[in-house]
Scaffold this active site. Structure first.
Site, PDB file in Angstrom:
ATOM      1  N   ASP A  65       0.828  -1.207   0.000  1.00 35.94           N
ATOM      2  CA  ASP A  65       0.000   0.000   0.000  1.00 35.94           C
ATOM      3  C   ASP A  65       0.862   1.257   0.000  1.00 35.94           C
ATOM      4  O   ASP A  65       2.087   1.187   0.138  1.00 35.94           O
ATOM      5  CB  ASP A  65      -0.953  -0.013   1.214  1.00 35.94           C
ATOM      6  CG  ASP A  65      -0.277  -0.470   2.507  1.00 35.94           C
ATOM      7  OD1 ASP A  65       0.964  -0.372   2.604  1.00 35.94           O
ATOM      8  OD2 ASP A  65      -0.978  -0.925   3.415  1.00 35.94           O
ATOM      9  N   ASN A 133      -7.649  -2.865  14.392  1.00 35.10           N
ATOM     10  CA  ASN A 133      -9.048  -3.065  13.989  1.00 35.10           C
ATOM     11  C   ASN A 133      -9.209  -4.234  13.026  1.00 35.10           C
ATOM     12  O   ASN A 133     -10.268  -4.405  12.425  1.00 35.10           O
ATOM     13  CB  ASN A 133      -9.619  -1.776  13.375  1.00 35.10           C
ATOM     14  CG  ASN A 133      -8.924  -1.379  12.079  1.00 35.10           C
ATOM     15  OD1 ASN A 133      -8.072  -2.108  11.574  1.00 35.10           O
ATOM     16  ND2 ASN A 133      -9.282  -0.226  11.537  1.00 35.10           N
ATOM     17  N   HIS A 135      -7.448  -4.753  10.220  1.00 33.76           N
ATOM     18  CA  HIS A 135      -7.148  -4.535   8.800  1.00 33.76           C
ATOM     19  C   HIS A 135      -5.855  -5.241   8.388  1.00 33.76           C
ATOM     20  O   HIS A 135      -4.991  -5.498   9.223  1.00 33.76           O
ATOM     21  CB  HIS A 135      -7.107  -3.036   8.450  1.00 33.76           C
ATOM     22  CG  HIS A 135      -5.911  -2.279   8.906  1.00 33.76           C
ATOM     23  ND1 HIS A 135      -5.911  -0.910   9.053  1.00 33.76           N
ATOM     24  CD2 HIS A 135      -4.661  -2.659   9.244  1.00 33.76           C
ATOM     25  CE1 HIS A 135      -4.717  -0.507   9.443  1.00 33.76           C
ATOM     26  NE2 HIS A 135      -3.941  -1.547   9.569  1.00 33.76           N
ATOM     27  N   GLU A 140      -9.691  -1.670   5.467  1.00 32.73           N
ATOM     28  CA  GLU A 140     -10.336  -1.396   6.739  1.00 32.73           C
ATOM     29  C   GLU A 140     -11.605  -2.239   6.878  1.00 32.73           C
ATOM     30  O   GLU A 140     -12.109  -2.775   5.873  1.00 32.73           O
ATOM     31  CB  GLU A 140     -10.686   0.098   6.821  1.00 32.73           C
ATOM     32  CG  GLU A 140      -9.494   1.038   6.672  1.00 32.73           C
ATOM     33  CD  GLU A 140      -8.573   1.077   7.896  1.00 32.73           C
ATOM     34  OE1 GLU A 140      -8.545   0.112   8.672  1.00 32.73           O
ATOM     35  OE2 GLU A 140      -7.861   2.083   8.069  1.00 32.73           O
TER      36      GLU A 140
HETATM   37  P1  PGA Z   1       1.985  -1.925  12.872  1.00 30.18           P
HETATM   38  O1  PGA Z   1       0.818  -1.817  11.810  1.00 30.18           O
HETATM   39  O2  PGA Z   1       2.883  -3.019  12.401  1.00 30.18           O
HETATM   40  O3  PGA Z   1       2.659  -0.578  12.831  1.00 30.18           O
HETATM   41  O4  PGA Z   1       1.347  -2.218  14.178  1.00 30.18           O
HETATM   42  C1  PGA Z   1       0.255  -2.973  11.281  1.00 30.18           C
HETATM   43  C2  PGA Z   1      -0.874  -2.603  10.372  1.00 30.18           C
HETATM   44  O5  PGA Z   1      -1.572  -1.591  10.634  1.00 30.18           O
HETATM   45  O6  PGA Z   1      -1.098  -3.314   9.384  1.00 30.18           O
END
Ligand code: PGA
Length: 257
Positions: A65, A133, A135, A140
């Protein structure tokens, strides 16, 4: 889904690096992720490159992304982040590292062209983190389980989570280009890492909750080859943790992760 529970984030990184090193040695196509979780894994792969001759020279890499509106040279763009944290420290040629063009004048066209690039390749292993959450990538909750690369609006929780990289919530872009859940599912092997207590609920929903667009990571339940590597804190709310530990130590002979 194979669930491996390790003691600490360093142990998670060592396990993930073992898996990824096997792919690198074969010159595989790697799906890379940004965020904090894979950083220890990247550090370990960089160490193996420097000390043990692990080479990525024949690999290609595709990012999940990118923020919309950030030029690739912006330090918080994912194109810049993956180079700073990983690829510029190993021997993968820079031209073999691909990501969606978040600064394209037409983001919709950029999403389509990244999807077309991915449709013409097979990602051998896709590294994933998981959002608090549920994702994956920037898919999302409510993302279609068969979605393709597209323009998405970030969830306020994601903006809050990522404000630490920008210093101020106001500076976090509100839109992103992300591989879809259908795109991610085409990778031959999904390797999801999660560490820390803040991921425990999302991990339990992913692994033991229903398959649901409310927990986009639950698509791993449909995948033929999904490996989840957790530290104890991220595994804390799994009901079947004892079984996963047992299965890990009683693997059928000759079965690799
Ligand atoms: P993080 O993010 O590794 O910074 O916790 C993971 C994500 O949001 O996919």
């Amino acid at each position: 889904m194979e669930i491996l529970i390790r003691s600490t984030p360093d142990d998670v990184a060592a396990q993930a690096a073992d898996i990824l090193a096997g792919y690198a040695q074969r010159g595989a196509t790697l799906g890379l992720a940004t965020g904090s979780t894979p950083l220890l894994t990247y550090r370990e792969l960089i160490r193996r490159h420097a000390n043990e001759g692990l080479s990525f020279a024949y690999c290609r890499a595709f990012l999940l992304d990118e923020y919309v509106g950030l030029p690739a040279a912006h330090p918080q763009s994912y194109a810049a982040t993956i180079r700073r944290e990983f690829t510029s420290h190993v021997d993968i040629p820079d031209a073999q590292v691909h990501s969606p063009r978040g600064d394209a004048p037409d983001p919709l066209a950029a999403a389509l062209s990244y999807e077309a690039l991915l449709a013409a390749t097979t990602v051998d292993v896709q590294l994933l983190g998981i959002g608090g959450n549920g994702h994956i990538g920037f898919n999302e909750p409510s993302s279609s389980l068969s979605s393709l690369t597209r323009l998405k609006t970030l969830h306020p929780r994601t903006i809050e989570d990522n404000a630490r990289f920008f210093g101020d919530e106001e500076l976090v872009p509100t839109h992103v280009l992300t591989q879809g859940l259908g795109t991610i599912s085409r990778a031959s092997h999904l390797l999801l890492l999660a560490t820390g207590e803040s991921k425990a609920d999302a991990v339990a929903a992913m692994a033991e909750g229903p398959l649901s667009a409310q927990c986009p990571a639950s698509i791993l339940q449909l995948h033929r080859h999904a490996t989840v590597v957790l530290d104890e804190a991220a595994a804390a709310r799994l009901r079947n943790a004892e079984y996963y530990r047992y299965a890990d130590t009683h693997k059928p002979a000759n079965q690799d992760y």
